[in-house]
Enzyme design. Structure first.
Site, PDB file in Angstrom:
ATOM      1  N   LYS A   1       0.802  -1.232   0.000  1.00  0.00           N
ATOM      2  CA  LYS A   1       0.000   0.000   0.000  1.00  0.00           C
ATOM      3  C   LYS A   1       0.838   1.286   0.000  1.00  0.00           C
ATOM      4  O   LYS A   1       0.383   2.343   0.420  1.00  0.00           O
ATOM      5  CB  LYS A   1      -1.011   0.045   1.172  1.00  0.00           C
ATOM      6  CG  LYS A   1      -1.851  -1.174   1.358  1.00  0.00           C
ATOM      7  CD  LYS A   1      -2.303  -1.844   0.092  1.00  0.00           C
ATOM      8  CE  LYS A   1      -3.365  -1.130  -0.696  1.00  0.00           C
ATOM      9  NZ  LYS A   1      -3.696  -1.937  -1.940  1.00  0.00           N
TER      10      LYS A   1
ATOM     11  N   HIS B   1       7.593  -7.172  -2.223  1.00  0.00           N
ATOM     12  CA  HIS B   1       7.223  -6.700  -0.884  1.00  0.00           C
ATOM     13  C   HIS B   1       8.164  -7.294   0.165  1.00  0.00           C
ATOM     14  O   HIS B   1       7.956  -7.093   1.358  1.00  0.00           O
ATOM     15  CB  HIS B   1       5.797  -7.152  -0.525  1.00  0.00           C
ATOM     16  CG  HIS B   1       4.697  -6.461  -1.269  1.00  0.00           C
ATOM     17  ND1 HIS B   1       4.699  -5.117  -1.547  1.00  0.00           N
ATOM     18  CD2 HIS B   1       3.516  -6.931  -1.749  1.00  0.00           C
ATOM     19  CE1 HIS B   1       3.573  -4.804  -2.182  1.00  0.00           C
ATOM     20  NE2 HIS B   1       2.849  -5.879  -2.321  1.00  0.00           N
TER      21      HIS B   1
ATOM     22  N   SER C   1      -4.962   3.054   3.721  1.00  0.00           N
ATOM     23  CA  SER C   1      -5.094   2.409   2.418  1.00  0.00           C
ATOM     24  C   SER C   1      -5.293   0.907   2.600  1.00  0.00           C
ATOM     25  O   SER C   1      -6.139   0.279   1.946  1.00  0.00           O
ATOM     26  CB  SER C   1      -3.831   2.701   1.592  1.00  0.00           C
ATOM     27  OG  SER C   1      -3.906   2.077   0.345  1.00  0.00           O
TER      28      SER C   1
HETATM   29  S1  PPS Z   1      -0.438  -3.181  -3.105  1.00  0.00           S
HETATM   30  O1  PPS Z   1      -1.753  -3.872  -2.855  1.00  0.00           O
HETATM   31  O2  PPS Z   1       0.463  -3.363  -1.968  1.00  0.00           O
HETATM   32  O3  PPS Z   1       0.168  -3.598  -4.358  1.00  0.00           O
HETATM   33  O4  PPS Z   1      -0.839  -1.627  -3.161  1.00  0.00           O
HETATM   34  P1  PPS Z   1       0.106  -0.446  -3.658  1.00  0.00           P
HETATM   35  O5  PPS Z   1       0.072  -0.365  -5.128  1.00  0.00           O
HETATM   36  O6  PPS Z   1       1.444  -0.550  -3.000  1.00  0.00           O
HETATM   37  O7  PPS Z   1      -0.591   0.832  -3.025  1.00  0.00           O
HETATM   38  C1  PPS Z   1      -1.858   1.264  -3.405  1.00  0.00           C
HETATM   39  C2  PPS Z   1      -1.941   2.742  -3.078  1.00  0.00           C
HETATM   40  O8  PPS Z   1      -1.183   3.492  -4.052  1.00  0.00           O
HETATM   41  C3  PPS Z   1      -2.036   4.450  -4.654  1.00  0.00           C
HETATM   42  N1  PPS Z   1      -1.622   4.760  -6.037  1.00  0.00           N
HETATM   43  C4  PPS Z   1      -1.348   6.016  -6.452  1.00  0.00           C
HETATM   44  N2  PPS Z   1      -1.335   7.187  -5.784  1.00  0.00           N
HETATM   45  C5  PPS Z   1      -1.044   8.311  -6.510  1.00  0.00           C
HETATM   46  N3  PPS Z   1      -0.792   8.307  -7.828  1.00  0.00           N
HETATM   47  C6  PPS Z   1      -0.789   7.140  -8.540  1.00  0.00           C
HETATM   48  N4  PPS Z   1      -0.538   7.169  -9.846  1.00  0.00           N
HETATM   49  C7  PPS Z   1      -1.072   5.925  -7.841  1.00  0.00           C
HETATM   50  N5  PPS Z   1      -1.179   4.622  -8.199  1.00  0.00           N
HETATM   51  C8  PPS Z   1      -1.502   3.931  -7.079  1.00  0.00           C
HETATM   52  C9  PPS Z   1      -3.413   3.787  -4.594  1.00  0.00           C
HETATM   53  O9  PPS Z   1      -4.439   4.702  -4.853  1.00  0.00           O
HETATM   54  C10 PPS Z   1      -3.388   3.260  -3.158  1.00  0.00           C
HETATM   55  O10 PPS Z   1      -3.461   4.308  -2.180  1.00  0.00           O
HETATM   56  P2  PPS Z   1      -4.835   4.847  -1.557  1.00  0.00           P
HETATM   57  O11 PPS Z   1      -4.408   5.765  -0.443  1.00  0.00           O
HETATM   58  O12 PPS Z   1      -5.581   3.662  -1.045  1.00  0.00           O
HETATM   59  O13 PPS Z   1      -5.555   5.578  -2.653  1.00  0.00           O
END
Ligand code: PPS
Length: 288
Positions: A45, A100, A130
């Site tokens: 996340k 991870h 998140s």
């Molecule tokens: S996972 O399940 O561990 O693979 O999730 P991960 O991709 O690490 O994290 C998901 C969060 O990253 C946000 N996200 C972004 N934020 C800003 N800009 C871009 N382009 C972007 N892409 C992914 C996603 O919305 C999740 O955060 P939250 O706070 O839930 O929105």
């Protein structure tokens, strides 16, 4: 299904059975890294999917084909997940992967290779928020309970990949020298083109300002949200239900302020502070 049945336990860490198996973990341990491989290491996340969008474009100079034609999990596979074995022969060099894993679970060949790592960190308060919503939409994870209950689960490390503080500590104490670069999710939100330029210099890519701008536009939250190759809409709802909470949920810094009570903030802060109090590194966020 109980949480016992949903997780594998691997070196003390919980990993979802839906995406990991004993075979995939063995495959990861035996994996042969190449010197030009690039791996983004991210606590869940904190920006994993974002790096799956960014890395191919930085490495290929902005050709959109991979992000428009290959689902993120096959385009930049997780080192530890089952898909790696399926797609590894189709990855073009330089290969990009995500992981991870904490540092000590990286395979032997990673240490002897010159593969580069970009470690992405995010404010743990936003990580927890998140993750809470992710647990609601992911059919392969246990019900998070109330926000307050989930905060304790998170702080005690009874979540996939364990404690946030252990993960950060493991990657802050490596012997990788200039093979590792640290970046924060917040830095990427604040100025994505600048973050991309920093990553591209680290990866020895000489990208023009136009290329960086183009990559930045295609890796924006808005673009990724409508990219079916990246927004998990291809996954059956049974596993990831975007109607319950979208995977690309808000993509902002500081959403924790909408969810933490003052008591929760002090509880959260005191645990994180305590677990990091003897560390030599400082973190880029204020925790109060
Ligand atoms: S996972 O399940 O561990 O693979 O999730 P991960 O991709 O690490 O994290 C998901 C969060 O990253 C946000 N996200 C972004 N934020 C800003 N800009 C871009 N382009 C972007 N892409 C992914 C996603 O919305 C999740 O955060 P939250 O706070 O839930 O929105």
């Amino acid at each position: 299904m109980s949480s016992e049945e949903m997780y594998l336990r691997y070196h003390g860490l919980l990993l979802p059975k839906e995406t990991h198996s004993l075979e995939s973990l063995k495959f990861a341990q035996d994996f042969t890294f190449k010197d030009d491989d690039v791996v983004a290491v991210v606590y869940p996340k904190s920006g994993t999917i974002w790096m799956q969008e960014i890395l191919p474009l930085l490495l290929n100079g902005g050709d959109l084909t991979p992000i428009q034609t290959i689902p993120n999990w096959d385009r930049v596979p997780w080192l530890e997940e089952t898909r790696l074995e399926v797609v590894v022969d189709q990855l073009s060099s330089p290969r990009a992967m995500v992981s991870h894993f904490p540092y000590h679970l990286m395979p032997p060949s990673f240490h002897t290779s010159k593969a580069k790592v970009i470690y992405v960190m995010r404010n743990p308060k936003d990580v927890m928020v998140s993750s809470y919503f992710f647990h609601q939409m992911a059919g392969f994870l246990p019900d998070p309970g109330t926000f307050d209950e989930f905060m304790n689960t998170f702080l005690e490390g009874r979540v996939l990949l364990g404690k946030w503080t252990d993960h950060v500590k493991s990657w802050k104490h490596t012997e990788l020298g200039d093979r590792i670069m640290y970046i924060t999710y917040e830095e990427m939100v604040q100025d994505l083109p600048a973050a991309l330029s920093r990553m591209s210099a680290f990866l020895d890519r000489d990208l023009s300002e136009e290329a960086i701008q183009k990559i930045s536009e295609h890796c924006s939250f808005k673009s990724m949200k409508v990219n079916n190759m990246s927004n998990f809409s291809l996954v059956p709802k049974l596993y990831l239900d975007n109607d319950k909470s979208p995977f690309l949920r808000k993509g902002v810094v500081g959403d924790w302020k909408n969810h933490f009570s003052s008591e929760q903030l002090s509880r959260f802060t005191s645990v994180i502070h305590k677990e990091l109090e003897n560390e030599s590194f400082t973190l880029p966020w204020s925790f109060d």
